[in-house]
Write an enzyme that holds these catalytic residues in place. Structure first.
Site, PDB file in Angstrom:
ATOM      1  N   ASP A 297     -37.986 -45.087 -12.516  1.00  0.00           N
ATOM      2  CA  ASP A 297     -37.394 -45.342 -11.196  1.00  0.00           C
ATOM      3  C   ASP A 297     -36.749 -46.724 -11.265  1.00  0.00           C
ATOM      4  OD1 ASP A 297     -36.951 -45.483  -8.289  1.00  0.00           O
ATOM      5  OD2 ASP A 297     -38.394 -43.856  -8.145  1.00  0.00           O
ATOM      6  N   HIS A 331     -33.515 -46.265 -12.291  1.00  0.00           N
ATOM      7  CA  HIS A 331     -32.571 -45.885 -11.240  1.00  0.00           C
ATOM      8  C   HIS A 331     -31.645 -47.046 -10.900  1.00  0.00           C
ATOM      9  CE1 HIS A 331     -35.038 -42.249  -9.575  1.00  0.00           C
ATOM     10  NE2 HIS A 331     -34.528 -42.057 -10.767  1.00  0.00           N
TER      11      HIS A 331
END
Length: 554
Positions: A297, A331
């Site tokens: 993430d 991300h």
């Protein structure tokens, strides 16, 4: 005289230059940098072997390690040594004046037996929630550290759900064969029925009066812990250690002060759901340097609480220096948000490299958050192979992965004007310079709200190779200067929707079928200078109420 010695970090003065509107260039500096209080430990050393610890990978060493830390703390502090070997353990509590030191070839392996992790009142994504106890944790402690050369493994595969679309066919089949349960969509795997049950609920872990111990017990496996949580601690050092395979977030300092994170490696599988590398939440005076992040993430993330709870906490993350670090898969390379309701200010990031991150510099929020993010400085950033935007500001964050999976369809957010309230977020005063990006889907994306424009964004000296160019929506007082764009699909090179006081100077580009597309009735005072417009096949296109006189080209 206090035992803890404070020292001012020797941080060189860094100067960035930006141009705002028609004004002359103004110098902004990396000044007002934090004073970080350093950790200091007695030389007394305690080895966990003296407490009966065994490195056989079978013996659970929870009691031995925690007793060593407790005794070290009672003696006034020192170093607790984890020797070479594989050490299986349950949750470890850090205590004041103790440095937990991992020797070379030491692997601190947290057990996958979920019964070893009691349910506790904690915090998840900016809200008070019931969670399983974090593998490593501390609360209200001072002068603590984890240092050395070893590895801390959180056993995250026992906790995490996995999306089928993020695995190969053989990996998916292997996962199914390992046990667990599959969701109704046949596209998500859960390690247990309790995990799946919690996933079906909205805000399952949020603490409310109607939920009792029995309720949380039924979804216990869903309430994944962060690997390391330091809550309201002061004077913290993380140095040299690899932190990997976290059940949820990896490193999470929360409402803490004077934190130094140096030469650490935060590592998670790229498909690790919520597998952030570092989340600095409502903290003050932080230095991150020489570290590497390769996670599932966001890589390095700034947070400060969510919605009303974050505004009530009213603790911004402030005075943060991030430098000389690398982010691989994530991300976002460097991220602010989206849980930033307490605000963020005085953040300085420099001399960092992002390779393969979905987005490079990622600033995200949404309606309902509130909070003010301001005085953010970034310089000397290198990027390569960015699947999304090189630089993104977005006030319509929708809690989805930044790059859609194959076949995934997404709708464009509905544009509507709403009243400004305490729930309206504010993004302003960002200063970004010296960015080079070799490959991105879009060079720069700036999207504010109709009722709250993103404002005072200064971008200088950018060189970006991307599929699409500049996209500026609902923004005011935006300056881009000395920008070179190598854009594959320059139709247009520059898109502006309801932009006010947008200044572009010295924009060079390889080619453009359309230089400008300007939409919206609220555009005003858009200026382009020092740019060879003759290279574009078509210079301008106006639509949706935009008038030609809003653009001035010199």
């Amino acid at each position: 005289m206090k035992q803890i010695v404070s020292a001012i970090l020797a941080i060189p003065l860094l100067i960035s230059t930006f141009q705002a509107g028609a004004q002359n260039k103004k110098a902004y500096s990396f000044d007002n940098l934090p004073v970080i209080a350093k950790t200091f430990f007695k030389k007394d050393t305690i080895n966990i072997l003296k407490y009966g610890a065994k490195n056989d990978g079978i013996t659970l060493n929870t009691k031995s390690i925690n007793q060593a830390i407790t005794d070290c703390n009672k003696r006034g502090g020192g170093v607790v040594v984890i020797p070479e070997g594989l050490w299986l353990t349950g949750p470890i509590e850090l205590k004041s004046n103790v440095n937990l030191h991992l020797k070379k070839n030491a692997l601190l392996q947290f057990t996958k037996d979920m019964d070893q992790y009691p349910l506790v009142e904690g915090n998840w994504e900016g809200l008070p929630q019931m969670r399983n106890q974090s593998p490593i944790w501390a609360s209200n402690q001072q002068n603590i550290a984890i240092t050395g050369y070893g590895i801390v493994d959180g056993g995250g595969e026992a906790w995490r759900m996995v999306k089928k679309d993020k695995l190969t066919e053989s990996q998916w089949k292997s996962l199914l064969a390992s046990g667990g349960v599959v969701g109704e969509d046949n596209k998500s795997w859960y390690p247990s029925a309790k995990s799946l049950k919690g996933a079906k609920m909205k805000n399952a872990g949020v603490i409310t009066k109607d939920k009792d111990a029995a309720f949380y017990a039924e979804i216990k496996d869903f309430l994944r812990p962060n690997l390391l949580v330091l809550n309201r601690c002061k004077r913290v050092l993380l140095e040299g250690v690899t932190f990997q395979n976290s059940p949820a977030w990896n490193l999470h300092p929360l409402m803490s002060e004077d934190i130094t994170i140096r030469n650490v490696y935060a590592k998670n599988p790229w498909y690790a759901q919520n597998g952030d590398g570092l989340d600095i939440e409502s903290c003050k005076n932080v230095l991150v340097e020489g570290s590497t992040f390769d996670v599932g993430d966001d890589g390095i993330c700034i947070k400060s609480g969510r919605d009303a709870e974050g505004r009530k906490r009213a603790m911004p993350t402030e005075n943060v220096v991030i430098r000389h670090s690398t982010v691989y898969h994530a991300h976002g390379g460097f991220v602010i948000g989206s849980e930033m309701s307490g605000g963020a200010k005085n953040i300085f990031i420099s001399d960092c490299t992002f390779i393969g991150t979905d987005i490079g510099l990622r600033f995200k929020t949404t309606r309902g958050r509130g909070g003010v993010v301001e005085n953010i400085y970034a310089r000397n950033i290198n990027m390569k192979d960015i699947p999304g935007e090189a630089i993104l500001f977005d006030m319509y964050y929708a809690a989805v992965d930044p790059v859609p999976l194959t076949g995934e369809k997404r709708e464009t957010p509905k544009v509507e004007l709403l009243p400004v309230t305490e729930e309206t977020p504010v993004f302003r005063k960002f200063y970004i310079s010296n960015v080079v990006c070799d490959g991105a889907a879009k060079a720069v994306f700036i999207r504010g709200l109709p009722e709250m424009s993103i404002s005072d964004i200064f971008l200088d000296n950018l060189t970006i190779k991307a599929k699409e160019g500049l996209d500026i929506q609902e923004a005011k007082n935006i300056s881009l200067s000395n920008v070179h764009l190598d854009i594959k699909n320059a139709k247009p090179l520059i898109y502006i929707q309801n932009g006010s006081s947008v200044t572009l100077s010295n924009i060079s580009y390889t080619n453009a079928e359309l230089l400008f597309r300007i939409n919206g009735a609220k555009n005003s005072n858009i200026k382009l200078t020092g740019t060879a417009t003759s290279k574009a096949a078509v210079k301008t296109e106006f639509g949706h109420g935009a008038q030609a006189d809003v653009l001035e080209i010199k």
